[in-house]
Design a protein around this motif. Structure first.
Motif, PDB file in Angstrom:
ATOM      1  N   LEU A  75       1.155  -0.625  -0.282  1.00 37.49           N
ATOM      2  CA  LEU A  75       0.253   0.237   0.226  1.00 37.49           C
ATOM      3  C   LEU A  75       0.866   1.775  -0.208  1.00 37.49           C
ATOM      4  CD1 LEU A  75      -2.934   0.606  -0.097  1.00 37.49           C
ATOM      5  CD2 LEU A  75      -2.692   0.789   2.421  1.00 37.49           C
ATOM      6  N   ALA A  76       2.389   1.309   0.711  1.00 40.58           N
ATOM      7  CA  ALA A  76       2.984   2.365   1.050  1.00 40.58           C
ATOM      8  C   ALA A  76       3.554   2.326  -0.202  1.00 40.58           C
ATOM      9  CB  ALA A  76       3.892   2.269   2.234  1.00 40.58           C
ATOM     10  N   LEU A  77       3.823   1.787  -1.032  1.00 40.33           N
ATOM     11  CA  LEU A  77       4.582   1.513  -2.097  1.00 40.33           C
ATOM     12  C   LEU A  77       3.447   1.936  -3.582  1.00 40.33           C
ATOM     13  CD1 LEU A  77       7.688  -0.184  -1.826  1.00 40.33           C
ATOM     14  CD2 LEU A  77       7.114   1.821  -1.594  1.00 40.33           C
ATOM     15  N   ASP A  78       2.180   1.870  -3.153  1.00 38.31           N
ATOM     16  CA  ASP A  78       1.058   1.521  -4.475  1.00 38.31           C
ATOM     17  C   ASP A  78       1.344   0.689  -5.275  1.00 38.31           C
ATOM     18  OD1 ASP A  78      -1.047   2.841  -5.499  1.00 38.31           O
ATOM     19  OD2 ASP A  78       0.051   4.511  -7.062  1.00 38.31           O
ATOM     20  N   VAL A  79       1.237  -0.691  -5.082  1.00 41.17           N
ATOM     21  CA  VAL A  79       1.337  -1.134  -5.797  1.00 41.17           C
ATOM     22  C   VAL A  79       0.745  -2.480  -4.882  1.00 41.17           C
ATOM     23  CG1 VAL A  79       3.596  -1.648  -6.751  1.00 41.17           C
ATOM     24  CG2 VAL A  79       3.859  -2.841  -4.244  1.00 41.17           C
ATOM     25  N   SER A  80      -0.556  -3.739  -5.499  1.00 47.63           N
ATOM     26  CA  SER A  80      -1.505  -4.297  -5.270  1.00 47.63           C
ATOM     27  C   SER A  80      -0.379  -5.460  -4.619  1.00 47.63           C
ATOM     28  CB  SER A  80      -1.652  -4.884  -6.323  1.00 47.63           C
ATOM     29  OG  SER A  80      -1.431  -5.703  -7.181  1.00 47.63           O
ATOM     30  N   SER A  81       1.152  -5.674  -4.894  1.00 46.59           N
ATOM     31  CA  SER A  81       1.542  -6.805  -4.454  1.00 46.59           C
ATOM     32  C   SER A  81       3.176  -6.641  -4.836  1.00 46.59           C
ATOM     33  CB  SER A  81       1.480  -7.993  -5.187  1.00 46.59           C
ATOM     34  OG  SER A  81       2.363  -8.872  -4.850  1.00 46.59           O
ATOM     35  N   LEU A  82       3.530  -6.857  -3.822  1.00 49.55           N
ATOM     36  CA  LEU A  82       5.701  -6.309  -3.806  1.00 49.55           C
ATOM     37  C   LEU A  82       6.019  -7.048  -5.364  1.00 49.55           C
ATOM     38  CD1 LEU A  82       6.572  -6.672   0.042  1.00 49.55           C
ATOM     39  CD2 LEU A  82       5.055  -5.074  -1.408  1.00 49.55           C
ATOM     40  N   LEU A 308      10.695  -3.661   5.140  1.00 44.08           N
ATOM     41  CA  LEU A 308      10.573  -2.657   4.830  1.00 44.08           C
ATOM     42  C   LEU A 308      11.540  -3.581   3.869  1.00 44.08           C
ATOM     43  CD1 LEU A 308      11.750   0.316   6.359  1.00 44.08           C
ATOM     44  CD2 LEU A 308      10.234   0.373   5.204  1.00 44.08           C
ATOM     45  N   ALA A 309      12.918  -4.514   4.391  1.00 42.03           N
ATOM     46  CA  ALA A 309      13.721  -5.267   3.637  1.00 42.03           C
ATOM     47  C   ALA A 309      12.726  -6.025   2.939  1.00 42.03           C
ATOM     48  CB  ALA A 309      14.503  -6.394   4.108  1.00 42.03           C
ATOM     49  N   LYS A 310      12.208  -7.135   2.931  1.00 43.64           N
ATOM     50  CA  LYS A 310      11.036  -7.543   1.747  1.00 43.64           C
ATOM     51  C   LYS A 310      10.762  -6.770   0.189  1.00 43.64           C
ATOM     52  CE  LYS A 310      10.957 -11.964   2.562  1.00 43.64           C
ATOM     53  NZ  LYS A 310      12.196 -13.006   1.757  1.00 43.64           N
ATOM     54  N   ALA A 311      10.664  -5.385   1.097  1.00 45.74           N
ATOM     55  CA  ALA A 311      10.432  -4.445   0.261  1.00 45.74           C
ATOM     56  C   ALA A 311      11.842  -4.584  -0.784  1.00 45.74           C
ATOM     57  CB  ALA A 311       9.640  -2.857   0.383  1.00 45.74           C
ATOM     58  N   ARG A 314      12.523  -7.154  -3.421  1.00 47.89           N
ATOM     59  CA  ARG A 314      12.442  -6.926  -4.870  1.00 47.89           C
ATOM     60  C   ARG A 314      12.817  -5.617  -5.645  1.00 47.89           C
ATOM     61  NH1 ARG A 314      11.373 -11.545  -6.165  1.00 47.89           N
ATOM     62  NH2 ARG A 314      12.326 -11.698  -4.675  1.00 47.89           N
ATOM     63  N   LEU A 315      12.728  -4.649  -5.108  1.00 50.33           N
ATOM     64  CA  LEU A 315      13.155  -3.055  -5.434  1.00 50.33           C
ATOM     65  C   LEU A 315      15.479  -3.779  -6.279  1.00 50.33           C
ATOM     66  CD1 LEU A 315      12.420  -0.878  -3.525  1.00 50.33           C
ATOM     67  CD2 LEU A 315      10.953  -0.977  -5.761  1.00 50.33           C
ATOM     68  N   LEU A 316      15.399  -4.853  -5.946  1.00 50.84           N
ATOM     69  CA  LEU A 316      17.261  -4.700  -5.976  1.00 50.84           C
ATOM     70  C   LEU A 316      17.197  -5.895  -6.387  1.00 50.84           C
ATOM     71  CD1 LEU A 316      18.105  -3.421  -2.763  1.00 50.84           C
ATOM     72  CD2 LEU A 316      18.050  -1.788  -4.523  1.00 50.84           C
ATOM     73  N   LEU A 317      16.186  -6.765  -6.682  1.00 52.55           N
ATOM     74  CA  LEU A 317      16.641  -8.034  -7.790  1.00 52.55           C
ATOM     75  C   LEU A 317      16.805  -7.584  -9.204  1.00 52.55           C
ATOM     76  CD1 LEU A 317      15.885 -11.544  -8.459  1.00 52.55           C
ATOM     77  CD2 LEU A 317      13.281 -10.845  -8.611  1.00 52.55           C
ATOM     78  N   PHE A 338      18.350  -7.835   7.069  1.00 50.10           N
ATOM     79  CA  PHE A 338      17.883  -7.480   5.541  1.00 50.10           C
ATOM     80  C   PHE A 338      19.380  -8.486   4.069  1.00 50.10           C
ATOM     81  CE2 PHE A 338      16.187  -3.381   6.619  1.00 50.10           C
ATOM     82  CZ  PHE A 338      16.522  -2.694   5.214  1.00 50.10           C
ATOM     83  N   HIS A 339      20.332  -7.896   4.199  1.00 46.32           N
ATOM     84  CA  HIS A 339      21.221  -8.780   3.688  1.00 46.32           C
ATOM     85  C   HIS A 339      22.069  -9.282   3.630  1.00 46.32           C
ATOM     86  CE1 HIS A 339      23.009  -4.759   3.901  1.00 46.32           C
ATOM     87  NE2 HIS A 339      22.379  -4.470   3.378  1.00 46.32           N
ATOM     88  N   GLY A 340      21.728  -9.443   5.375  1.00 45.85           N
ATOM     89  CA  GLY A 340      23.062 -11.097   6.000  1.00 45.85           C
ATOM     90  C   GLY A 340      23.352 -12.021   4.996  1.00 45.85           C
ATOM     91  N   CYS A 341      21.745 -12.508   4.322  1.00 45.63           N
ATOM     92  CA  CYS A 341      21.531 -14.072   4.190  1.00 45.63           C
ATOM     93  C   CYS A 341      20.768 -13.858   2.664  1.00 45.63           C
ATOM     94  CB  CYS A 341      20.714 -15.196   5.215  1.00 45.63           C
ATOM     95  SG  CYS A 341      20.260 -16.337   3.769  1.00 45.63           S
TER      96      CYS A 341
END
Ligand SMILES: Cc1cc2nc3c(=O)[nH]c(=O)nc-3n(C[C@H](O)[C@H](O)[C@H](O)COP(=O)(O)O)c2cc1C
Ligand SMILES: [Mn+2]
Length: 450
Positions: A75-82, A308-311, A314-317, A338-341
């Motif tokens: 919702l925060a990023l105005d998408v229906s799913s991450l 936040l890490a899950k978003a 998806r954004l950095l993939l 976050f990016h530890g694993c």
């Protein structure tokens, strides 16, 4: 055709309200431990965002847990799913000119009220755990400038409140803020810093993203919002801050001045002991007439920062896909903080490919500091879940041959091994299609409904 852009924190609160995903708490609550404990229990139950309207010792409300679910993060990023996010950054990589430069405005909501005499203790910053050294700003947007190039950075680095006019900023080595700080320190110059609290979700997320050059947080947030971020000049320094933020703390770091900032209950589930960090002397505070202090509580996962890490994942993939085109997908387990694993699924075509991907990711890019990187074969038509990846990895990895141990990182090439890598033939289990359709068509015969 898009829903209205979420330009600031209160616009987002309205969206949450409309979605019945915001709970307002009107009884008085204490920013010392009580808010944190309420937040922790609510997030454990998958509960809503929280707005604490009466906070003991302050005139201002506190909002927490605004990103603490997949639904709210979307919702925060105005998408229906991450799941829609990789496409967005993919587009940015193809058309970087679409990221709008920030726009400098003259009049700003965040400067409606100016407090020349700093009074940090009047604001409802939280103490989350009993052993914490004091109160912290847990979702700050810290703005700094590179003294050589003038480039701006916006990073999320926790801020320890020391008294009405002093704070400690804990930017880790390797962060953008630290890089700037080192340059000011080397030149013996005082360093201007501005801390914004409560901004548009896109900005808050961008501040926490390890964005590589040449992306900067403000253009990235503007790209996500499809509109330039509005910035305003600070009153006591040459920095700019988001005009629509709730609260801004301006100040300077004098060369050589440090303070102790810990302890701080962290996402490891233990206290960080804290370290000597640069001391910020506050030069002024500005805010909206009725500022809302956004905060989060950090602790053992899953906490709000995990979403936040899950978003971010998806954004950095798409960035990782640029590095290694064989990457199909990746997942960051919440437990890895976050990016530890990261588990990375690749389309493997040739011998040694798994190891090469690990080497490339270790050399540069946002996963380079990962502690545990596992490369698995992509499974067509199945989502990369942790359970699936674990099953693949534990069956396909040969120890110690497939381990790559280097300073700070364990890499595992858990892809299936080709014959030239010493592996055997492998063939995916798949039923004979004729049998499969036969069973399908006779299903009712086996299990007639009563
Ligand atoms: C809730 C939260 C708290 C964080 N706290 C810190 C911190 O105290 N110090 C730090 O260096 N990074 C912290 N981070 C991670 C940084 O925000 C992240 O590395 C970001 O990329 C920094 O921006 P930069 O790349 O411009 O330095 C935190 C992230 C989140 C989501
Ligand atoms: Mn940065």
């Amino acid at each position: 055709m898009h829903s209205p852009i979420i330009k600031d924190l209160r616009a987002y609160l309205d969206v949450l309200r409309q979605d019945s995903d915001l709970l307002e708490i009107d009884v008085e609550v204490d920013p010392y431990l009580e808010i944190a404990e309420i937040h922790r229990r609510v997030i454990a139950q998958g509960g809503p965002a929280l707005l604490f309207n009466r906070v003991k010792g302050s005139r201002f409300p506190v909002a927490t847990n605004l990103f603490g679910s997949y639904a709210r993060m979307a919702l925060a990023l105005d998408v229906s799913s991450l799941a829609q996010l990789p496409e967005r950054t993919g587009r940015l990589l193809d058309f970087p000119q679409e990221a709008p430069a920030p726009l400098l405005v003259q009049a700003a909501p965040c400067q409606e009220v100016v407090r020349q005499v700093p009074d940090l203790l009047n604001f409802p910053f939280l103490k989350s755990w009993p052993g914490d050294g004091g109160r912290f700003i847990t979702l700050p947007l810290v703005f700094t400038l590179d003294p050589e190039t003038g480039a701006a950075n916006c990073g999320m680095y926790r801020v320890r409140i020391l008294d009405d006019c002093q704070a400690g900023i804990r930017w880790k080595q390797g962060s953008g803020g630290f890089g700037h700080y080192r340059k000011y320190a080397a030149a013996g110059l005082r360093m201007p810093v501005a801390i914004a609290v409560g901004a548009a979700p896109s900005l808050t997320l961008a501040a926490s993203l390890p964005l590589p050059d040449p992306f900067d947080e403000l253009s990235f947030a503007g790209f996500l919002d499809r509109e330039p971020v509005e910035m305003v000049r600070c009153l006591t320094s040459g920095l700019s801050v988001p005009a629509r933020s709730e609260l801004v703390i301006e100040g300077f770091i004098e060369p050589g001045e440090t303070c102790r900032e810990g302890r701080f209950g962290n996402h490891t589930g233990c206290y960080d002991q804290g370290e000597e960090v640069p001391l910020l002397r506050v030069s002024c505070i500005t805010h909206r007439r009725d500022p809302i202090c956004q905060a989060t509580v950090v602790g053992s996962p899953p906490m709000e920062d995990c979403y936040l890490a899950k978003a971010a994942e998806r954004l950095l993939l798409p960035l990782s896909r640029r590095q290694c085109p064989e990457i199909v997908d990746l997942t960051l387990p919440m437990e890895g903080i976050f990016h530890g694993c990261a588990v990375i699924a690749i389309e493997k075509r040739e011998a040694g490919q798994g190891r090469r991907v690990l080497e490339t990711l270790r050399q540069s890019g946002w996963l380079r500091k990962g502690k545990l990187l596992v490369v698995v074969d992509a499974t067509p038509d199945t989502e990369l879940t942790l359970s699936n990846a674990f099953w693949r990895a534990i069956n396909a990895a040969r120890f110690p041959d497939d381990l790559m141990l280097s300073e700070g990182c364990l890499g595992i090439d858990a892809t299936r091994k080709l014959p030239e890598e010493g592996g055997g033939e492998f063939e995916e289990l798949r039923q004979d299609p004729a049998v499969s359709s036969l069973v399908q068509s006779r299903w009712r015969e086996y299990f007639p409904s009563p």
